[in-house]
Design an enzyme around this catalytic site. Structure first.
Site, PDB file in Angstrom:
ATOM      1  N   CYS A 193      -4.962 -18.222  13.205  1.00 10.63           N
ATOM      2  CA  CYS A 193      -4.556 -17.561  14.446  1.00 10.63           C
ATOM      3  C   CYS A 193      -4.862 -18.521  15.601  1.00 10.63           C
ATOM      4  CB  CYS A 193      -5.379 -16.292  14.679  1.00 10.63           C
ATOM      5  SG  CYS A 193      -5.282 -15.123  13.318  1.00 10.63           S
ATOM      6  N   CYS A 237     -12.256  -8.767  14.433  1.00 11.25           N
ATOM      7  CA  CYS A 237     -11.121  -8.768  13.502  1.00 11.25           C
ATOM      8  C   CYS A 237     -11.494  -8.189  12.134  1.00 11.25           C
ATOM      9  CB  CYS A 237     -10.635 -10.198  13.320  1.00 11.25           C
ATOM     10  SG  CYS A 237      -9.313 -10.328  12.100  1.00 11.25           S
ATOM     11  N   ASP A 283      -7.702   3.642  10.037  1.00 12.82           N
ATOM     12  CA  ASP A 283      -7.329   3.071   8.745  1.00 12.82           C
ATOM     13  C   ASP A 283      -8.473   3.436   7.802  1.00 12.82           C
ATOM     14  OD1 ASP A 283      -6.020   1.562   6.832  1.00 12.82           O
ATOM     15  OD2 ASP A 283      -5.480   0.024   8.293  1.00 12.82           O
ATOM     16  N   ARG A 308      -9.969  -8.832   9.462  1.00 14.71           N
ATOM     17  CA  ARG A 308      -9.759  -9.854   8.428  1.00 14.71           C
ATOM     18  C   ARG A 308     -10.589 -11.099   8.735  1.00 14.71           C
ATOM     19  NH1 ARG A 308      -3.841  -8.426   8.257  1.00 14.71           N
ATOM     20  NH2 ARG A 308      -3.778  -6.855   6.623  1.00 14.71           N
ATOM     21  N   CYS A 362     -10.480 -13.152  17.080  1.00 13.44           N
ATOM     22  CA  CYS A 362     -11.045 -11.980  17.750  1.00 13.44           C
ATOM     23  C   CYS A 362     -12.371 -11.630  17.066  1.00 13.44           C
ATOM     24  CB  CYS A 362     -10.070 -10.811  17.658  1.00 13.44           C
ATOM     25  SG  CYS A 362      -8.403 -11.293  18.159  1.00 13.44           S
ATOM     26  N   ASP A 399     -12.168  -0.988  12.675  1.00 12.38           N
ATOM     27  CA  ASP A 399     -12.498  -1.065  11.249  1.00 12.38           C
ATOM     28  C   ASP A 399     -13.923  -1.583  11.072  1.00 12.38           C
ATOM     29  OD1 ASP A 399      -9.885  -0.300  10.258  1.00 12.38           O
ATOM     30  OD2 ASP A 399      -9.182  -2.236  11.018  1.00 12.38           O
ATOM     31  N   ARG A 409       0.825  -1.207   0.000  1.00 11.95           N
ATOM     32  CA  ARG A 409       0.000   0.000   0.000  1.00 11.95           C
ATOM     33  C   ARG A 409       0.866   1.267   0.000  1.00 11.95           C
ATOM     34  NH1 ARG A 409      -3.079  -1.754   4.052  1.00 11.95           N
ATOM     35  NH2 ARG A 409      -4.835  -2.445   2.829  1.00 11.95           N
ATOM     36  N   TYR A 410       2.017   1.187   0.646  1.00 11.21           N
ATOM     37  CA  TYR A 410       2.932   2.332   0.771  1.00 11.21           C
ATOM     38  C   TYR A 410       4.231   1.970   0.062  1.00 11.21           C
ATOM     39  CZ  TYR A 410      -0.169   3.164   4.777  1.00 11.21           C
ATOM     40  OH  TYR A 410      -1.253   3.340   5.575  1.00 11.21           O
ATOM     41  N   ARG A 438       7.099   0.157   2.466  1.00 11.89           N
ATOM     42  CA  ARG A 438       6.825  -1.002   3.313  1.00 11.89           C
ATOM     43  C   ARG A 438       5.676  -1.810   2.742  1.00 11.89           C
ATOM     44  NH1 ARG A 438       5.078   3.710   5.248  1.00 11.89           N
ATOM     45  NH2 ARG A 438       3.087   3.894   6.334  1.00 11.89           N
ATOM     46  N   LYS A 470      -3.418   4.676   6.736  1.00  9.01           N
ATOM     47  CA  LYS A 470      -3.654   4.979   8.149  1.00  9.01           C
ATOM     48  C   LYS A 470      -3.287   6.425   8.445  1.00  9.01           C
ATOM     49  CE  LYS A 470      -2.769   0.489  10.067  1.00  9.01           C
ATOM     50  NZ  LYS A 470      -1.845  -0.519  10.327  1.00  9.01           N
TER      51      LYS A 470
HETATM   52  S1  SF4 Z   1      -7.184  -9.600  15.125  1.00 10.62           S
HETATM   53 FE1  SF4 Z   1      -7.645 -11.070  13.490  1.00 10.62          FE
HETATM   54  S2  SF4 Z   1      -5.652 -11.568  12.588  1.00 10.62           S
HETATM   55 FE2  SF4 Z   1      -5.258 -10.664  14.636  1.00 10.62          FE
HETATM   56  S3  SF4 Z   1      -5.200 -12.422  16.057  1.00 10.62           S
HETATM   57 FE3  SF4 Z   1      -7.289 -11.636  16.089  1.00 10.62          FE
HETATM   58  S4  SF4 Z   1      -8.327 -12.905  14.554  1.00 10.62           S
HETATM   59 FE4  SF4 Z   1      -6.147 -13.138  14.158  1.00 10.62          FE
END
Ligand code: SF4
Length: 352
Positions: free
Chosen positions: A92, A99, A297, A101, A96, A260, A79-80, A83, A304
Site C-alpha cells: 500500500c 489495518c 465483520d 491485514r 494504516c 476489527d 466467503r459469499y 462475490r 459482515k
Molecule cells: S487499511 Fe490496510 S490494506 Fe487498506 S490502505 Fe491501509 S494498510 Fe493498506
C-alpha cells in the site's frame, strides 16, 4: 504516544520494535496534512507508528476476519457465493496503524505472480455464480496503469461477471497516482465501483478532491468506506464533517466499519454501544445521503452484518415501537391486515 512525542531512549527503542513488527509508510500528500504541533492530530494518529501498538490483547487476532479460512488459492478470498475478493498486491502507499491485514501487507510481500493471477481468473471463470469481483489487498491502485489494463481486460472477458469493485485509499493518500491513464485503465465493458477509504474530513485535500472528481467524471461511481476510530473520528462532529466531505467530493458514504480485532490496535477501539449512539445522533443531523451503514465483520470469517442502531421493535401487543431521530418513541400500528412475508405469522390482534 505517537512518533513525534517520543523523548526517552526507551520510547525510541519501543517504537523501533513497533516498526520491526508492522510496516510503516506515509506519503508526502498525507505528511502535508499533518499538523506537527498537534500531539493529537487525527491524520498522524492513523499513519504514524505508536508504542501503543505493542499492547497486544489476548482477543486480538492475526487474521481477524478469517481471510485464510476462505482462501482456496493465492489471491482469492471466497466467503459469499455471489462475490469474492481478488487480492492483487500486498503493498500500500501508506500503512494504516489499525489495518486488519497489518500482518500480511507491507514492503517485500509479493503480490500475485502471472501464473497465480491466471489461476485466480480461471477460478472466477469456472464459477458462474460469481457476480462481483472485489479488488483489494493491499491497494490495487498502487499498480501501474499498464498492469491494471491487463487485469481489467481479463476480468472484462468473464461473461458472467456483472461488476468489478475496487477498494482503495489511493485517491486520498496518494492522489497523484490518479492520472488520466489510470482512470482510462479502469473503464471497460463492465461497471466499476470505486470504494474510497477515508476516516477524517481533512483527508479530502484539494488534490484528493481532484482525484475523486476525475474518477467520477469518467463514470465510475464512488462509495465511501470508513473505520470508526478512537481519537480520529469518534465524535458526532468528526463523523458529520467526514461524511459531508465525502459527499462534496462526489463520494457516497457506504460503510462505517466497526474496528476489527487486529493485533496492537486496542487504542483505536470504540465500543459497539458508542458506535450505535453516534449513528443515532447522525440520523437526526445529516441528510440520508450522508448516512453509511454501521458494519461489523464477525471475527472468524463469518461475514459482515449491519449492527444498528435499531429504530423499530415489535411490542408484545403487535404494534411497532419506533424511535425517531431525536430519541422520542412512537407507536406504529401497521393496520388491520398488513401483508406478511411467507412463513411469518401475523402478530396477535391488539386488545383495546
Ligand atoms: S487499511 Fe490496510 S490494506 Fe487498506 S490502505 Fe491501509 S494498510 Fe493498506
Amino acid at each position: 504516544m505517537g512518533a513525534h512525542e517520543l523523548d526517552s531512549k526507551s520510547d525510541l527503542a519501543a517504537l523501533k520494535r513497533v516498526t520491526e513488527r508492522f510496516a510503516v509508510a506515509v506519503t508526502p500528500a498525507i505528511r502535508a496534512l499533518i499538523d506537527p504541533t498537534d500531539p493529537n492530530d487525527p491524520i498522524a494518529r492513523q499513519f504514524d507508528p505508536s508504542i501503543e501498538e505493542l499492547n497486544e490483547l489476548a482477543e486480538e487476532l492475526a487474521d481477524p476476519i478469517g481471510d485464510a479460512a476462505h482462501s482456496p488459492l493465492p489471491g482469492i478470498v471466497h466467503r459469499y457465493p455471489d462475490r469474492l475478493l481478488l487480492k492483487l498486491v500486498n503493498v500500500c502507499p501508506v500503512y494504516c496503524r489499525f489495518c486488519f491485514r497489518r500482518e500480511t501487507v507491507g514492503p517485500g510481500n509479493q503480490g500475485l505472480s502471472g501464473a497465480e493471477l491466471d489461476a485466480a481468473i480461471a477460478y472466477i471463470s469456472a464459477r458462474p455464480e460469481v457476480f462481483e469481483v472485489i479488488l483489494n489487498g493491499g491497494d490495487p491502485l498502487i499498480l501501474s496503469a499498464r498492469r491494471l489494463v491487463e487485469v481489467m481486460a481479463k476480468l472484462n472477458a468473464i461473461p458472467h461477471l456483472g461488476i468489478i469493485r475496487i477498494h482503495t485509499r489511493v485517491p486520498v493518500v496518494d492522489p497523484e497516482r490518479i492520472t488520466p491513464e489510470l482512470v482510462a485503465a479502469l473503464q471497460g465493458e463492465k461497471p466499476v465501483y470505486v470504494v474510497v477509504h477515508a476516516n477524517h474530513a481533512r483527508e479530502f485535500s484539494p488534490e484528493a478532491r481532484r482525484a475523486c472528481a476525475d474518477l467520477s467524471r469518467a463514470g465510475l461511481p464512488l462509495l465511501g468506506q470508513s473505520v470508526l476510530l478512537r481519537g480520529v473520528n469518534d465524535s458526532e462532529a468528526a463523523l458529520s464533517d467526514l461524511f459531508r466531505a465525502m459527499l462534496t467530493a462526489r463520494v457516497k458514504p457506504y460503510h462505517l466499519n466497526h474496528l476489527d480485532k487486529a493485533r496492537g490496535t486496542s487504542h483505536f477501539r470504540v465500543s459497539l454501544a458508542e458506535g450505535q449512539a453516534l449513528m443515532t445522533r447522525l440520523r437526526g443531523r445529516l441528510s440520508g445521503l450522508a448516512q453509511p451503514t454501521y458494519i461489523l465483520d464477525i471475527p472468524g470469517g463469518n461475514g459482515k452484518v449491519p449492527v444498528g442502531p435499531v429504530y423499530a421493535e415489535k411490542a408484545e401487543n403487535g404494534d411497532w415501537i419506533v424511535t425517531d431521530p431525536w430519541g422520542c418513541v412512537h407507536s406504529y400500528d401497521e393496520g388491520a391486515s398488513p401483508r406478511q412475508p411467507a412463513g411469518v405469522k401475523a402478530p396477535p390482534k391488539r386488545s383495546k
